[in-house]
Design a protein around this motif. Structure first.
Motif, PDB file in Angstrom:
ATOM      1  N   GLY A 122       0.788  -1.222   0.000  1.00 53.22           N
ATOM      2  CA  GLY A 122       0.000   0.000   0.000  1.00 53.22           C
ATOM      3  C   GLY A 122       0.815   1.264   0.000  1.00 53.22           C
ATOM      4  N   ASP A 123       2.089   1.144  -0.397  1.00 51.68           N
ATOM      5  CA  ASP A 123       3.007   2.277  -0.516  1.00 51.68           C
ATOM      6  C   ASP A 123       3.274   3.004   0.800  1.00 51.68           C
ATOM      7  OD1 ASP A 123       3.420   1.745  -3.178  1.00 51.68           O
ATOM      8  OD2 ASP A 123       1.860   3.119  -3.878  1.00 51.68           O
ATOM      9  N   ILE A 124       3.090   2.315   1.936  1.00 53.48           N
ATOM     10  CA  ILE A 124       3.563   2.895   3.200  1.00 53.48           C
ATOM     11  C   ILE A 124       5.088   2.839   3.214  1.00 53.48           C
ATOM     12  CG2 ILE A 124       1.467   2.131   4.387  1.00 53.48           C
ATOM     13  CD1 ILE A 124       3.314   0.087   5.902  1.00 53.48           C
ATOM     14  N   ASP A 125       5.696   3.668   4.024  1.00 56.18           N
ATOM     15  CA  ASP A 125       7.154   3.677   4.125  1.00 56.18           C
ATOM     16  C   ASP A 125       7.618   2.438   4.898  1.00 56.18           C
ATOM     17  OD1 ASP A 125       7.429   6.074   2.769  1.00 56.18           O
ATOM     18  OD2 ASP A 125       7.272   7.273   4.609  1.00 56.18           O
ATOM     19  N   ILE A 126       8.485   1.647   4.284  1.00 53.67           N
ATOM     20  CA  ILE A 126       9.073   0.509   4.985  1.00 53.67           C
ATOM     21  C   ILE A 126      10.581   0.498   4.734  1.00 53.67           C
ATOM     22  CG2 ILE A 126       6.977  -0.901   4.917  1.00 53.67           C
ATOM     23  CD1 ILE A 126       8.147  -2.463   2.615  1.00 53.67           C
ATOM     24  N   GLU A 127      11.318   0.098   5.748  1.00 51.85           N
ATOM     25  CA  GLU A 127      12.772   0.032   5.626  1.00 51.85           C
ATOM     26  C   GLU A 127      13.178  -1.303   5.016  1.00 51.85           C
ATOM     27  OE1 GLU A 127      14.413   0.598   9.471  1.00 51.85           O
ATOM     28  OE2 GLU A 127      13.669   2.660   9.689  1.00 51.85           O
ATOM     29  N   ASP A 128      14.273  -1.299   4.269  1.00 54.96           N
ATOM     30  CA  ASP A 128      14.806  -2.555   3.743  1.00 54.96           C
ATOM     31  C   ASP A 128      15.307  -3.404   4.899  1.00 54.96           C
ATOM     32  OD1 ASP A 128      14.259  -2.041   1.093  1.00 54.96           O
ATOM     33  OD2 ASP A 128      16.199  -1.079   0.730  1.00 54.96           O
ATOM     34  N   PRO A 129      14.906  -4.659   4.974  1.00 54.18           N
ATOM     35  CA  PRO A 129      15.346  -5.518   6.076  1.00 54.18           C
ATOM     36  C   PRO A 129      16.813  -5.906   5.925  1.00 54.18           C
ATOM     37  CG  PRO A 129      14.057  -6.776   4.487  1.00 54.18           C
ATOM     38  CD  PRO A 129      13.990  -5.349   4.052  1.00 54.18           C
ATOM     39  N   SER A 130      17.420  -6.239   7.048  1.00 52.44           N
ATOM     40  CA  SER A 130      18.819  -6.676   7.034  1.00 52.44           C
ATOM     41  C   SER A 130      18.938  -8.193   6.965  1.00 52.44           C
ATOM     42  CB  SER A 130      19.542  -6.163   8.285  1.00 52.44           C
ATOM     43  OG  SER A 130      18.909  -6.645   9.457  1.00 52.44           O
ATOM     44  N   LEU A 131      17.820  -8.905   7.029  1.00 58.34           N
ATOM     45  CA  LEU A 131      17.831 -10.364   6.990  1.00 58.34           C
ATOM     46  C   LEU A 131      18.056 -10.861   5.561  1.00 58.34           C
ATOM     47  CD1 LEU A 131      14.746 -11.073   9.286  1.00 58.34           C
ATOM     48  CD2 LEU A 131      17.152 -10.906   9.937  1.00 58.34           C
ATOM     49  N   THR A 132      18.454 -12.115   5.443  1.00 54.05           N
ATOM     50  CA  THR A 132      18.667 -12.723   4.131  1.00 54.05           C
ATOM     51  C   THR A 132      17.829 -13.979   3.986  1.00 54.05           C
ATOM     52  OG1 THR A 132      20.578 -13.949   4.987  1.00 54.05           O
ATOM     53  CG2 THR A 132      21.011 -11.827   3.936  1.00 54.05           C
ATOM     54  N   VAL A 133      17.655 -14.408   2.755  1.00 54.46           N
ATOM     55  CA  VAL A 133      16.827 -15.571   2.470  1.00 54.46           C
ATOM     56  C   VAL A 133      17.636 -16.859   2.616  1.00 54.46           C
ATOM     57  CG1 VAL A 133      15.318 -14.317   0.900  1.00 54.46           C
ATOM     58  CG2 VAL A 133      17.346 -15.474  -0.005  1.00 54.46           C
ATOM     59  N   ASP A 134      16.916 -17.968   2.751  1.00 56.40           N
ATOM     60  CA  ASP A 134      17.526 -19.288   2.688  1.00 56.40           C
ATOM     61  C   ASP A 134      18.173 -19.448   1.308  1.00 56.40           C
ATOM     62  OD1 ASP A 134      17.161 -22.204   4.169  1.00 56.40           O
ATOM     63  OD2 ASP A 134      17.255 -22.395   1.988  1.00 56.40           O
ATOM     64  N   PRO A 135      19.322 -20.123   1.220  1.00 52.87           N
ATOM     65  CA  PRO A 135      20.005 -20.220  -0.078  1.00 52.87           C
ATOM     66  C   PRO A 135      19.283 -21.062  -1.115  1.00 52.87           C
ATOM     67  CG  PRO A 135      21.132 -21.556   1.584  1.00 52.87           C
ATOM     68  CD  PRO A 135      20.122 -20.721   2.308  1.00 52.87           C
ATOM     69  N   ARG A 136      18.348 -21.894  -0.698  1.00 51.84           N
ATOM     70  CA  ARG A 136      17.645 -22.765  -1.639  1.00 51.84           C
ATOM     71  C   ARG A 136      16.488 -22.038  -2.310  1.00 51.84           C
ATOM     72  NH1 ARG A 136      16.593 -27.161   2.939  1.00 51.84           N
ATOM     73  NH2 ARG A 136      16.582 -25.168   4.076  1.00 51.84           N
ATOM     74  N   PRO A 137      16.195 -22.336  -3.580  1.00 47.76           N
ATOM     75  CA  PRO A 137      14.973 -21.809  -4.186  1.00 47.76           C
ATOM     76  C   PRO A 137      13.754 -22.377  -3.470  1.00 47.76           C
ATOM     77  CG  PRO A 137      15.965 -23.455  -5.611  1.00 47.76           C
ATOM     78  CD  PRO A 137      16.944 -23.206  -4.507  1.00 47.76           C
ATOM     79  N   ALA A 138      12.651 -21.670  -3.552  1.00 47.76           N
ATOM     80  CA  ALA A 138      11.465 -22.021  -2.766  1.00 47.76           C
ATOM     81  C   ALA A 138      11.020 -23.459  -2.987  1.00 47.76           C
ATOM     82  CB  ALA A 138      10.329 -21.062  -3.101  1.00 47.76           C
ATOM     83  N   HIS A 139      10.993 -23.898  -4.235  1.00 49.00           N
ATOM     84  CA  HIS A 139      10.474 -25.245  -4.479  1.00 49.00           C
ATOM     85  C   HIS A 139      11.399 -26.304  -3.891  1.00 49.00           C
ATOM     86  CE1 HIS A 139      13.281 -25.052  -7.898  1.00 49.00           C
ATOM     87  NE2 HIS A 139      13.223 -26.379  -7.932  1.00 49.00           N
ATOM     88  N   ARG A 140      12.712 -26.038  -3.890  1.00 57.00           N
ATOM     89  CA  ARG A 140      13.655 -26.979  -3.286  1.00 57.00           C
ATOM     90  C   ARG A 140      13.513 -26.983  -1.772  1.00 57.00           C
ATOM     91  NH1 ARG A 140      15.726 -31.505  -4.922  1.00 57.00           N
ATOM     92  NH2 ARG A 140      15.483 -32.261  -2.796  1.00 57.00           N
ATOM     93  N   TYR A 141      13.276 -25.810  -1.207  1.00 56.21           N
ATOM     94  CA  TYR A 141      13.041 -25.722   0.240  1.00 56.21           C
ATOM     95  C   TYR A 141      11.840 -26.580   0.619  1.00 56.21           C
ATOM     96  CZ  TYR A 141      12.307 -23.965   4.934  1.00 56.21           C
ATOM     97  OH  TYR A 141      12.162 -23.891   6.307  1.00 56.21           O
ATOM     98  N   MET A 142      10.744 -26.475  -0.148  1.00 59.73           N
ATOM     99  CA  MET A 142       9.555 -27.279   0.124  1.00 59.73           C
ATOM    100  C   MET A 142       9.880 -28.769   0.102  1.00 59.73           C
ATOM    101  SD  MET A 142       6.634 -25.493  -2.219  1.00 59.73           S
ATOM    102  CE  MET A 142       6.234 -23.761  -2.113  1.00 59.73           C
ATOM    103  N   ILE A 143      10.579 -29.197  -0.940  1.00 55.34           N
ATOM    104  CA  ILE A 143      10.921 -30.618  -1.092  1.00 55.34           C
ATOM    105  C   ILE A 143      11.718 -31.100   0.109  1.00 55.34           C
ATOM    106  CG2 ILE A 143      12.271 -32.260  -2.441  1.00 55.34           C
ATOM    107  CD1 ILE A 143      11.612 -30.460  -4.922  1.00 55.34           C
ATOM    108  N   ASP A 144      12.756 -30.355   0.471  1.00 57.18           N
ATOM    109  CA  ASP A 144      13.619 -30.761   1.577  1.00 57.18           C
ATOM    110  C   ASP A 144      12.850 -30.806   2.895  1.00 57.18           C
ATOM    111  OD1 ASP A 144      15.695 -30.907  -0.225  1.00 57.18           O
ATOM    112  OD2 ASP A 144      16.642 -29.021   0.409  1.00 57.18           O
ATOM    113  N   ALA A 145      11.999 -29.796   3.125  1.00 57.48           N
ATOM    114  CA  ALA A 145      11.259 -29.732   4.385  1.00 57.48           C
ATOM    115  C   ALA A 145      10.260 -30.871   4.505  1.00 57.48           C
ATOM    116  CB  ALA A 145      10.552 -28.385   4.497  1.00 57.48           C
TER     117      ALA A 145
END
Length: 320
Positions: free
Chosen positions: A88-111
């Motif tokens: 909704g175009d509210i002001d948000i800061e860029d997070p400092s966290l990072t994503v899991d290195p696996r692509p989403a579909h691979r993450y699903m398979i592994d989990a």
């Protein structure tokens, strides 16, 4: 009993409502957010998932998914509905966290393979990540507890589509992926417009969320301003339909919904592209592209007042 879920999401405004609903309710263990294009471009949506995780101290993983559909030309992000930034175009800061290195579909398979029979996949965006998981590891169909999808429209109560006369947005964005997911041999429940258009977050209801649910409620109220302006201009209503949170409500309490059983197919080309069709009568036909496909559930009615109470109670308790 707590249900473990992976929430596959294209984080826009109603996705944020669903994500925080899942995080708030004690009956759900939110394992991960996997992101997909849709309401926002993939980079924006993934940023939004990380932002929610950081702002609300969530412990779930975040895995970045695919940026476009299996076969069809990509559909543009829903900027008119969710704003340029998806929130909704509210002001948000860029997070400092990072994503899991696996692509989403691979993450699903592994989990799923690490915890067979325990994880429910909940998808509230285009179904491309789920289809990719099926293509890479079809054996996961026997390991997933359940698949719950917000998408589709089957004509109940006159609800047939929202981006075309006969297609709902998530399915229209990747009809080929949806057909793969619906016809796979795993248990699917589709929570589509047939019920999401029967539940309504009024402007007054969202004011109550703001006033009783602390910082979470204020955030949901802030991002909903853009969303409600769209609904007001397009439909002349003061509020919004309860799309993605309805899928979470089904996971928490399926008794809120009545479901109909039968195989589902998706129209993948032509003017009805994205149309979802369920064969729910045991009829015989010379030509029948449904007959050898597994029966799946489609939600056709909802106790809307109980759903709204469940959402507000969950968010209020979470804020404390």
């Amino acid at each position: 009993m707590t249900k473990k879920i992976i929430l596959d999401t294209d984080p826009g405004i109603d996705d944020a409502m669903a994500i925080l609903f899942a995080e708030a309710n004690p009956n759900i263990d939110l394992i991960a957010l996997t992101t997909v294009y849709g309401n926002a471009e993939i980079e924006t949506g993934t940023r939004n998932a990380l932002y929610l995780k950081q702002r609300f101290n969530m412990t779930c993983d975040v895995a970045k998914g695919t940026s476009g559909p299996l076969q069809r030309d990509p559909v543009e992000a829903s900027v008119a509905v969710h704003g340029q930034n998806g929130f909704g175009d509210i002001d948000i800061e860029d997070p400092s966290l990072t994503v899991d290195p696996r692509p989403a579909h691979r993450y699903m398979i592994d989990a799923v393979k690490a915890a067979p029979g325990e994880i429910t996949l909940v998808a509230v965006g285009p179904l491309t990540n789920l289809a990719l998981a099926l293509q890479e590891a079809p054996e996961v169909t026997s390991m997933v507890k359940e698949v719950v999808i917000m998408g589709g429209a089957f004509g109940t109560h006159g609800h047939t589509g929202n981006v075309t006369p006969f297609a709902e947005a998530n399915i229209h964005d990747d009809p080929h992926a949806a057909d793969v997911v619906f016809t796979a041999d795993w248990p699917v429940t589709v929570v589509g417009l047939d019920v999401t258009h029967e539940a309504f977050f009024s402007s007054e209801y969202l004011d109550t969320v703001r006033d009783t649910c602390g910082d979470t409620g204020q955030f949901l109220w802030d991002i909903s301003r853009f969303y409600l302006a769209f609904y007001k201009e397009r439909m002349g209503v003061n509020g919004c339909f309860v799309h993605d949170p309805s899928a979470i409500a089904y996971v928490i309490d399926p008794s809120l919904f009545e479901v109909r059983n039968g195989p589902i197919r998706v129209v993948c080309e032509g003017p009805a592209e994205g149309m979802t069709l369920q064969k729910y009568r045991d009829t015989k036909h010379k030509t029948d592209a449904w007959k050898d496909k597994p029966a799946q559930n489609v939600a056709i009615s909802v106790n809307d007042n109980a759903l709204l109470d469940l959402f507000l109670d969950s968010m209020t308790a979470y804020s404390k």
